[in-house]
Design an enzyme around this catalytic site. Structure first.
Site, PDB file in Angstrom:
ATOM      1  CG  ASP A  79      -2.198   0.845   0.908  1.00 26.46           C
ATOM      2  OD1 ASP A  79      -3.224   0.253   0.532  1.00 26.46           O
ATOM      3  OD2 ASP A  79      -2.131   2.080   1.028  1.00 26.46           O
TER       4      ASP A  79
ATOM      5  CB  CYS B 164     -16.393  -1.676  -5.098  1.00 24.21           C
ATOM      6  SG  CYS B 164     -15.465  -0.215  -4.579  1.00 24.21           S
TER       7      CYS B 164
END
Length: 470
Positions: A303, A398
């Protein structure tokens, strides 16, 4: 409906906007003690304006430590009320706006945006929340009187909202057919899914999301213990409960974590990962990382945000799981040795998450989708370079928009001979067969797992594809 709204005995004065009289002079500023609940409504109107007019994310403004100052100064009860008002207003915004406009014989003046937000906050309470109508009306009038920009419209606010409370049922019926999402996005849904499916998706996103858990093992046992239901994804969907999530059995022991059922699908698409070196390229907050570890993989989690990576580490620690972590932008990641598998849950517009994030459709636009789709394509092409020949990449996000899903994968696969799609079999997903596309990709929408099903309440919109490097 309150008795006050049903039996308004005050003299009526005609006015073409909702029956309010024009006033040559601004109404006098209010005096006396501040009315309870006023600051909560003022905060709601300010935050609604920030979402609609300045495209500001709702989550950030509702942060208890760093959020909007008007929100942070409220007590817990008023904060909960503000969240309820904003969620209702944003979920139903086109219907709220249509309801207000139906009671105005002429449009509000240009530049009256602050007034529009005051009316929307009050109308959302009257139409969709269990708040006394007279309280919503009275506090909206008080808001107008307290704001120099709106003071001259106080009578208008009173008349429009009192009429709305009287005609509530008729207004709800007349606006029921209006899609509860921005027109630009609804048109994109129609173009891809068809009109009937688009209407179902729009209606489904009005239902707040249930709480789903991904469990380490034995989902049926956890469902029984927590009073939940096992979904086709293997997730456990909770029923109604009181208290907080951390108070539930199994939280302190690390037996499960909160993760929408749709979000749990991508990591399950790899199949057996025992002993395979796997990289989670956009890993925080760590739910998918945990799934990969439990599937037997040797996981490296990336990340670019140090704070998000610390959150991931904290989540894995609670679950008793370990992964190698690297603070790096995945687009710059060059591994010393190639991986067997890579999960790319890519940054996206998040338009599939409107059940829990109703501000998304009001803070994003078509230009955002285009930019994000281009970014996703670059990231997917890079992800294919970090796995061995024969290695697998699962690409997911998403978003409900095919520009960010199907079209990205089609371009990458169609632009060369270095990768191929691995079709997902509907037989492997009983209960979610309708989510498997003709070419073998996964496409969920909020209208799946419908309200009349045993597990009910839908799931997030998600897209996923399995790609093999040749």
């Amino acid at each position: 409906m309150s008795a006050e709204n049903n039996n308004d005995s005050r003299p009526k004065r005609s006015h073409r906007n909702g029956g309010a009289a024009k006033s040559k002079k601004p109404a006098p500023a209010p005096r006396g003690p501040e009315k309870p609940g006023l600051r909560a409504r003022q905060a709601a109107a300010k935050i609604l304006a920030a979402v609609i007019d300045r495209k500001t994310s709702l989550d950030g403004m509702l942060d208890s430590e760093h959020g909007n100052p008007a929100y942070r100064e409220l007590n817990d009860a008023d904060r909960a009320l503000v969240r309820a008002i904003l969620n209702s207003a944003l979920r139903h915004l086109p219907r709220v706006q249509a309801a207000i406009n139906s009671l105005l014989q002429t449009p509000l003046p240009e530049g009256a945006r602050a007034l529009e937000h005051v009316l929307a906050v009050a109308a959302a309470q009257i139409l969709y929340l269990d708040v006394p109508d007279h309280s919503a009306v009275d506090l909206a009038v008080e808001q107008a009187q307290n704001d120099p920009r709106n003071r001259r419209f106080a009578n208008l606010v009173n008349a429009v909202l009192r009429r709305l409370s009287r005609e509530k049922e008729a207004v709800l019926e007349s606006t029921r057919h209006i899609p509860a999402m921005p027109e630009w996005f609804f048109e994109r849904l129609i173009a891809h899914y068809g009109a009937a499916a688009a209407e179902k998706i729009a209606e489904a996103q009005l239902t707040p999301a249930a709480i789903d858990l991904s469990v380490k093992s034995e989902p049926a046992a956890w469902a029984e213990r927590l009073g939940g239901t096992v979904l086709p994804t293997g997730s456990v969907r909770l029923g109604a409960f009181s208290g907080s999530i951390p108070s539930l059995a199994g939280f302190d022991d690390g037996g499960w974590w909160v993760q929408d059922a749709a979000a749990s699908i991508p990591a399950r698409l790899f199949g057996d990962l025992k002993g395979k070196r796997t990289v989670d390229l956009c890993a925080a907050p760590g739910g998918k990382t945990a799934q990969l570890i439990l599937a037997g993989a040797d996981v490296t989690a990336l990340d670019q945000s140090g704070s998000r990576l610390r959150r991931l580490k904290g989540n894995l620690k609670r679950l008793g799981l370990e992964a190698e972590t690297k603070e790096v932008n995945m687009a710059d990641f060059q591994p010393e040795a190639l991986f067997d598998a890579a999960l790319l849950d890519a940054p996206c517009s998040s338009t599939g998450t409107t059940r829990r994030h109703p501000d998304v459709l009001w803070t994003k636009g078509p230009e955002d989708i285009e930019k994000l789709a281009d970014l996703q394509e670059r990231l997917l092409r890079h992800a294919l370079t970090v796995v061995k020949p024969g290695g697998t990449v699962v690409f997911s996000n998403c978003s409900l928009d095919p520009r960010e899903g199907e079209e990205v994968v089609a371009r990458v696969i169609g632009s060369g001979d270095n990768c191929e799609r691995v079709p997902i079999s509907a037989a492997d997903w009983p209960g979610l067969e309708d989510a498997i596309t003709p070419v073998g990709e996964m496409r969920t929408t909020p209208a799946m797992l419908p309200l009349d099903a045993p597990f009910s309440s839908g799931l997030d919109g998600f897209y996923a594809a399995v790609i093999r490097r040749k």
